[in-house]
Design a protein around this motif. Structure first.
Motif, short mmCIF file in Angstrom:
data_model
loop_
_atom_site.label_atom_id
_atom_site.label_comp_id
_atom_site.label_asym_id
_atom_site.label_seq_id
_atom_site.Cartn_x
_atom_site.Cartn_y
_atom_site.Cartn_z
N ASP A 1 8.99 -3.57 16.61
CA ASP A 1 9.92 -3.09 15.58
C ASP A 1 9.35 -3.28 14.18
O ASP A 1 9.49 -2.40 13.32
CB ASP A 1 11.26 -3.81 15.71
N VAL A 2 8.71 -4.41 13.93
CA VAL A 2 8.10 -4.64 12.62
C VAL A 2 6.98 -3.65 12.39
O VAL A 2 6.79 -3.14 11.28
CB VAL A 2 7.58 -6.09 12.51
N GLY A 3 6.24 -3.34 13.47
CA GLY A 3 5.16 -2.37 13.34
C GLY A 3 5.66 -1.02 12.89
O GLY A 3 5.07 -0.37 12.02
N LYS A 4 6.77 -0.57 13.47
CA LYS A 4 7.35 0.72 13.07
C LYS A 4 7.76 0.69 11.59
O LYS A 4 7.58 1.67 10.86
CB LYS A 4 8.57 1.04 13.92
N LYS A 5 8.30 -0.44 11.17
CA LYS A 5 8.80 -0.57 9.81
C LYS A 5 7.65 -0.63 8.79
O LYS A 5 7.71 -0.03 7.73
CB LYS A 5 9.66 -1.84 9.69
N LEU A 6 6.59 -1.37 9.15
CA LEU A 6 5.52 -1.60 8.19
C LEU A 6 4.38 -0.60 8.25
O LEU A 6 3.58 -0.53 7.31
CB LEU A 6 4.95 -3.02 8.39
N LYS A 7 4.29 0.17 9.34
CA LYS A 7 3.15 1.07 9.49
C LYS A 7 2.93 1.98 8.28
O LYS A 7 1.77 2.20 7.87
CB LYS A 7 3.31 1.91 10.76
N PRO A 8 3.99 2.50 7.63
CA PRO A 8 3.76 3.34 6.45
C PRO A 8 3.10 2.62 5.29
O PRO A 8 2.48 3.26 4.43
CB PRO A 8 5.16 3.82 6.07
N ILE A 9 3.23 1.27 5.21
CA ILE A 9 2.59 0.56 4.10
C ILE A 9 1.42 -0.30 4.57
O ILE A 9 1.00 -1.24 3.90
CB ILE A 9 3.60 -0.30 3.30
N ILE B 1 -3.06 -10.32 6.13
CA ILE B 1 -2.30 -9.10 5.91
C ILE B 1 -1.88 -9.02 4.46
O ILE B 1 -1.32 -9.98 3.92
CB ILE B 1 -1.06 -9.05 6.82
N THR B 2 -2.13 -7.90 3.83
CA THR B 2 -1.70 -7.68 2.45
C THR B 2 -0.93 -6.37 2.39
O THR B 2 -1.34 -5.37 2.99
CB THR B 2 -2.91 -7.62 1.50
N LEU B 3 0.18 -6.38 1.68
CA LEU B 3 1.03 -5.19 1.56
C LEU B 3 1.21 -4.83 0.09
O LEU B 3 1.47 -5.71 -0.74
CB LEU B 3 2.40 -5.45 2.17
N PRO B 4 1.08 -3.55 -0.26
CA PRO B 4 1.47 -3.13 -1.60
C PRO B 4 2.96 -3.38 -1.78
O PRO B 4 3.74 -3.23 -0.84
CB PRO B 4 1.13 -1.64 -1.64
N ASP B 5 3.35 -3.79 -2.97
CA ASP B 5 4.75 -4.18 -3.18
C ASP B 5 5.67 -2.97 -3.16
O ASP B 5 5.89 -2.30 -4.17
CB ASP B 5 4.89 -4.93 -4.51
N LEU B 6 6.23 -2.73 -1.98
CA LEU B 6 7.14 -1.60 -1.79
C LEU B 6 8.35 -1.69 -2.71
O LEU B 6 8.94 -0.67 -3.07
CB LEU B 6 7.58 -1.55 -0.33
N ASN B 7 8.73 -2.90 -3.12
CA ASN B 7 9.89 -3.06 -3.99
C ASN B 7 9.73 -2.31 -5.31
O ASN B 7 10.71 -1.88 -5.91
CB ASN B 7 10.16 -4.53 -4.26
N GLU B 8 8.50 -2.15 -5.76
CA GLU B 8 8.28 -1.40 -7.00
C GLU B 8 8.69 0.06 -6.85
O GLU B 8 9.12 0.69 -7.81
CB GLU B 8 6.81 -1.50 -7.40
N ALA B 9 8.57 0.58 -5.62
CA ALA B 9 8.93 1.97 -5.38
C ALA B 9 10.41 2.15 -5.07
O ALA B 9 11.01 3.14 -5.47
CB ALA B 9 8.10 2.54 -4.22
N ILE B 10 11.01 1.17 -4.37
CA ILE B 10 12.41 1.37 -3.95
C ILE B 10 13.41 0.85 -4.98
O ILE B 10 14.59 1.20 -4.90
CB ILE B 10 12.68 0.73 -2.58
N ALA B 11 12.98 0.04 -5.93
CA ALA B 11 13.92 -0.52 -6.91
C ALA B 11 14.78 0.54 -7.58
O ALA B 11 15.99 0.35 -7.74
CB ALA B 11 13.18 -1.36 -7.94
#
Length: 385
Positions: free
Chosen positions: A246-254, A274-284
């Motif tokens: 489930d996490v894979g489905k959620k995170l695969k786009p980022i 694991i490093t993720l671009p801060d999706l919060n900057e886009a969804i805020a």
């Protein structure tokens, strides 16, 4: 109105579920640093059909109402895997949890916590730990430092008054989780650069990017390292395959290949980061809504994110190498390679590492070595029932 009778009841209908989700948006609307999560993501978190955590856990959601108006919410939950862990690691037999906590006032907070505790007692629990929403791997702890800036992707943000309300209910600190921030446009100190350079000369070490076309196999490799590396940590509960799916489905786009590294020693995968671009900057700016235009904006952003912040939510080294020079060397190499990609390919200038247990000496030493500083502190509380 605050003196009007308060009723706490379980969530039983679709309308209740909607009210449970919506309350957070109303109570936090005035906080400029609160990032409204996507409503679809929140709904998925509390839906047993969409969150693999429910494969080994049960939960009951509660609403608090005053004169027909929703004024608070809380979850009470029991993780069967947490019950099986050694008590000295933080959880263990008799330990239940509560989380997803929001309340308008102190009286509502106390009533909600009492309801969660009563439900846990009815299930045979003798100790309550919270807030944890819902899994230790999701959003654990209450923010007690760092209210002056927005959280990064998959991190919680809470009203400052919650701390006093929880402590007034008899809860005592059990563990602190911290995040570190740093300027990633600057090269690391010379000693770190030398350690990286030495590693690059070794024929035994290979730091590779993940292969997104082999997503399931790469996820399995990381899961194996993670469950070994973290198994002695406070609060550890093993991640299961349904959760990873489930996490894979959620995170695969980022997930971007150059931002996730696996370290191999003599051909064996022994560490990851694991490093993720801060999706919060886009969804805020979306206020929790993908429609009518949010989805298109998010898809455009996901093509090649340009962000200020990169978050490192997870890294680990297999247990047999921990506390060794090799472990530190592999960590520094992965951090440096990802730092370069984050700056050159995604325009990032800031990194955030965590959460990290405040007494995890190995990770604290690495954070100190790259000259990062603590920017957020989360407190997990516990109480005997």
């Amino acid at each position: 109105m605050a003196n009007a009778p308060l009723a706490v009841r379980p969530v039983t209908t679709k309308t209740d579920t909607r009210d449970f989700i919506e309350l957070a948006y109303r109570l936090n609307r005035g906080d400029p640093n609160w990032v409204p999560p996507l409503r679809s993501e929140v709904a998925g978190t509390i839906n047993p059909k969409k969150n693999g955590w429910f494969s080994h856990a049960v939960a009951r959601l509660f609403l608090a109402e005053r004169e027909g108006r929703v004024v608070g919410r809380i979850s009470a939950h029991i993780d069967k895997l947490a019950l099986e862990m050694p008590a000295e690691q933080g959880f263990g037999p008799g330990t239940g949890f509560w989380g997803l906590f929001e309340a308008e006032d102190a009286g509502t907070a106390r009533a909600l916590i009492n309801a969660a505790e009563d439900w846990l007692r009815s299930k045979g629990m003798t100790r309550a730990v919270g807030p944890i929403s819902l899994s230790i791997w999701e959003e654990p702890g209450l923010l007690i430092k760092g209210h002056d800036h927005a959280p990064t992707v998959m991190m919680g943000h809470h009203r400052p008054e919650y701390r006093g309300w929880i402590e007034a209910a008899g809860y005592e600190p059990a563990k602190q989780l911290v995040t570190y921030e740093l300027d990633i446009t600057q090269e690391f100190p010379p000693i770190v650069q030398r350690i990286v350079a030495m590693g690059e000369k070794s024929d035994r070490i290979r730091i590779r990017t993940v292969d997104k076309s082999r997503f399931e196999q790469e996820a399995a490799t990381i899961l194996g390292i993670l469950n070994d590396a973290w198994s002695d940590n406070w609060g550890f509960v093993p991640l299961t395959q349904p959760e990873i799916d489930d996490v894979g489905k959620k995170l695969k786009p980022i997930v971007f290949e150059d931002l996730i590294r696996i370290a191999e020693l003599d051909g064996e995968p022994v560490a990851f980061m694991i490093t993720l671009p801060d999706l919060n900057e886009a969804i805020a700016p979306l206020n929790g809504n993908l429609f009518p235009f949010g989805w298109a904006k998010l898809l455009w952003w996901l093509r090649k994110p340009q962000v200020r912040t990169m978050r490192v939510p997870l890294m680990g080294v297999v247990k047999r190498l921990q506390s060794s020079r090799m472990a530190s060397q592999l960590a520094f190499m992965m951090i440096e390679y990802i730092r370069r990609a984050a700056v050159s390919e995604y325009g990032a200038s800031r990194g955030e590492i965590g959460w990290i247990l405040d007494d995890n000496q190995g990770m604290v030493a690495i954070a100190d070595a790259i000259e990062s500083r603590i920017n957020r502190v989360y407190q997990i509380y516990a109480k005997q029932l």
